[in-house]
Design a protein around this motif. Structure first.
Motif, mmCIF file in Angstrom:
data_model
loop_
_atom_site.group_PDB
_atom_site.id
_atom_site.type_symbol
_atom_site.label_atom_id
_atom_site.label_comp_id
_atom_site.label_asym_id
_atom_site.label_seq_id
_atom_site.Cartn_x
_atom_site.Cartn_y
_atom_site.Cartn_z
ATOM 1 N N ASN A 34 -7.895 2.279 4.728
ATOM 2 C CA ASN A 34 -7.313 1.485 5.816
ATOM 3 C C ASN A 34 -8.348 1.055 6.862
ATOM 4 O OD1 ASN A 34 -4.525 1.230 5.050
ATOM 5 N ND2 ASN A 34 -4.346 3.440 5.369
ATOM 6 N N LYS A 80 -0.435 -0.824 -1.552
ATOM 7 C CA LYS A 80 -0.483 -1.438 -0.231
ATOM 8 C C LYS A 80 0.912 -1.862 0.173
ATOM 9 C CE LYS A 80 -3.621 -4.273 2.466
ATOM 10 N NZ LYS A 80 -4.798 -5.155 2.399
ATOM 11 N N ASP A 81 1.376 -1.351 1.317
ATOM 12 C CA ASP A 81 2.712 -1.660 1.837
ATOM 13 C C ASP A 81 2.705 -3.065 2.445
ATOM 14 O OD1 ASP A 81 5.156 -1.772 3.136
ATOM 15 O OD2 ASP A 81 5.115 0.349 3.705
ATOM 16 N N LYS A 139 4.863 -4.422 4.236
ATOM 17 C CA LYS A 139 5.469 -4.469 5.574
ATOM 18 C C LYS A 139 4.443 -4.271 6.683
ATOM 19 C CE LYS A 139 9.982 -2.836 3.936
ATOM 20 N NZ LYS A 139 10.937 -1.702 3.940
ATOM 21 N N ASP A 140 3.571 -3.283 6.509
ATOM 22 C CA ASP A 140 2.603 -3.019 7.578
ATOM 23 C C ASP A 140 1.154 -3.233 7.135
ATOM 24 O OD1 ASP A 140 2.128 -0.831 5.965
ATOM 25 O OD2 ASP A 140 3.008 0.626 7.341
ATOM 26 N N LYS A 156 -0.643 -1.485 5.205
ATOM 27 C CA LYS A 156 -1.403 -0.242 5.110
ATOM 28 C C LYS A 156 -1.433 0.278 3.672
ATOM 29 C CE LYS A 156 -2.162 0.677 9.606
ATOM 30 N NZ LYS A 156 -3.505 0.904 10.168
ATOM 31 N N LYS A 182 -1.158 3.235 1.116
ATOM 32 C CA LYS A 182 -0.385 4.485 1.103
ATOM 33 C C LYS A 182 -0.519 5.150 -0.269
ATOM 34 C CE LYS A 182 2.697 2.867 4.709
ATOM 35 N NZ LYS A 182 4.050 2.461 5.114
#
Length: 419
Positions: free
Chosen positions: A129, A277-278, A280-281, A283, A285
């Motif tokens: 990140n 990789k999310d 939504k944000d 990031k 994970k």
């Protein structure tokens, strides 16, 4: 007689080592002495063994070679020392660990006090990140079998400055191995399975940690599993080439170039975790890697074979143990979707087991009626007889639901993860 060796052989330290080895249970070594017999053996022989160690005359027994299949094919060599040698090795490790710990890297997480695999994953996510998304995944070929003993003993000598203890450790490295009843010398390596091996591996690979830190690289290491995170493809290629060369030249270890690779996070499997990789944000994970999920499913399937004749309480106890262990390990990852599907499949298999246990049509109708099924529904399900997959889909059998199984003691994977 050195002070360190006397501390290792002290009654307090040996008692602690004995309790640790007993708690871990485990098989007997080449002498055939079992956990049940070790107390009597120690009463008769410990005083003499202790004196032999003090005079440098003690000779450890060879380890018993056991081959453990790897998930991806091939086999891992495991060495099982005798129980008395496990106790002595544990006693050495207990006194050497506090000496070695201050010298170890913060980026090393394997086989260390108050450190675990999940911390390595969290640290790796920090790197990802921060934009270090090119991964150099280094694979050391049969590390425990190939450790150069002379190099390792030099590092141990620099660490403890104690010839008596060094001599004892050296004897464990040279103890040899019994392979299918035949003795083989151990000119290199440290047996994977011995109580001392994890600490020795960290002493050896701490040299790699120091080199990576000196180069200012971002890395995490868990035992011989090491990944380096860099910011570009060019940097990754350079690091892979120079570090591989350094490991083979300076440490005398072999890098498996067919498995060592450069990858992006989504192509990485590390300590059983995969990465995503999310959206939504934005990031990175972690979650259980698909291979780890598949292995978990296979274990649950094995424990829910309807052909396995075992009482329900024992079966549920074993299932819960596997569920608790797996979820506790992967709990830092995202796995809600996977566990929802696993729960549904597990409940279907448990329904089939119960259906088989009810055996006769009358008992099956009685069982479903007791769960609240109307007569017609119970008879319809009973009409499928032993066609297990078909009957499992019937409305009647679905009355054996999550709540009913929970009352019986079965833990829901998803509920355990969320709570």
């Amino acid at each position: 007689m050195s002070q360190l060796l006397e501390e290792i052989l002290s009654k307090e330290n040996m008692t602690l080592a004995y309790k640790s080895v007993k708690a871990n249970k485990g098989a007997s070594g080449v002498d055939g002495i079992s956990m049940e017999e070790i107390d009597e053996y120690l009463k008769k022989n410990w005083v003499e063994i202790r004196e032999q160690i003090r005079k440098r005359k003690y000779k450890p027994q060879p380890v018993k070679r056991v081959e453990i299949p790897k998930p991806n094919g091939g086999k891992r060599n495991l060495g099982i020392p005798t129980i008395i040698d496990r106790i002595i090795e544990q006693a050495i490790a207990q006194k050497l660990t506090p000496i070695a710990e201050p010298h170890f890297s913060d980026n090393s997480y394997g086989f260390r006090p108050k450190r675990r695999a999940q911390q390595a994953i969290i640290k790796l996510l920090e790197y990802l990140n921060d934009g270090y998304t090119y991964i150099v995944d280094i694979d050391l070929e049969k590390f425990f079998d190939n450790v150069p003993q002379d190099k390792l003993m030099t590092l141990i000598g620099k660490l403890i400055h104690d010839p008596d203890t060094e001599s004892l450790i050296h004897k464990y490295l040279k103890a040899g191995v019994m392979v299918r009843g035949r003795y083989e010398e151990t000119e290199k390596g440290t047996p994977q399975g011995g109580n001392l091996s994890p600490l020795l591996s960290n002493i050896m690979l701490n040299e790699l940690d120091k080199e990576l830190e000196a180069r200012g690289l971002h890395f995490v290491r868990y035992a011989d599993d090491c990944v380096i995170a860099v910011g570009s493809s060019a940097a990754a290629n350079r690091v892979m080439h120079t570090i591989t060369n350094w490991i083979e030249r300076k440490l005398g270890l072999k890098v498996n170039m067919t498995k060592t690779k450069i990858t992006k996070p989504m192509g990485l499997k590390y300590l059983g975790f995969g990465f995503w990789k999310d959206s939504k944000d934005g990031k990175w994970k972690a979650r259980p890697h698909q291979e780890s999920v598949a292995k978990f499913k296979r274990k649950l399937k094995q424990l829910t074979k309807r052909s396995w004749s075992i009482d329900m309480d024992t079966r549920i106890t074993k299932l819960n143990q596997v569920i608790f262990g797996w979820i506790n390990y992967f709990k830092i990852g995202n796995m809600k979707k996977a566990l929802t599907m696993i729960d549904e499949h597990l409940r279907t298999r448990m329904r089939i087991i119960i259906w088989k246990q009810w055996k006769k049509s009358e008992k099956r109708i009685w069982g479903l009626r007791k769960l609240g099924a109307p007569e017609w529904m119970a008879r319809k399900s009973a009409g499928f007889g032993d066609h297990y997959q078909a009957v499992a889909k019937t409305t009647g059998l679905h009355l054996i639901n999550k709540e009913i199984l929970a009352k019986r003691g079965l833990q829901s994977c998803l509920d355990y993860y969320l709570n």
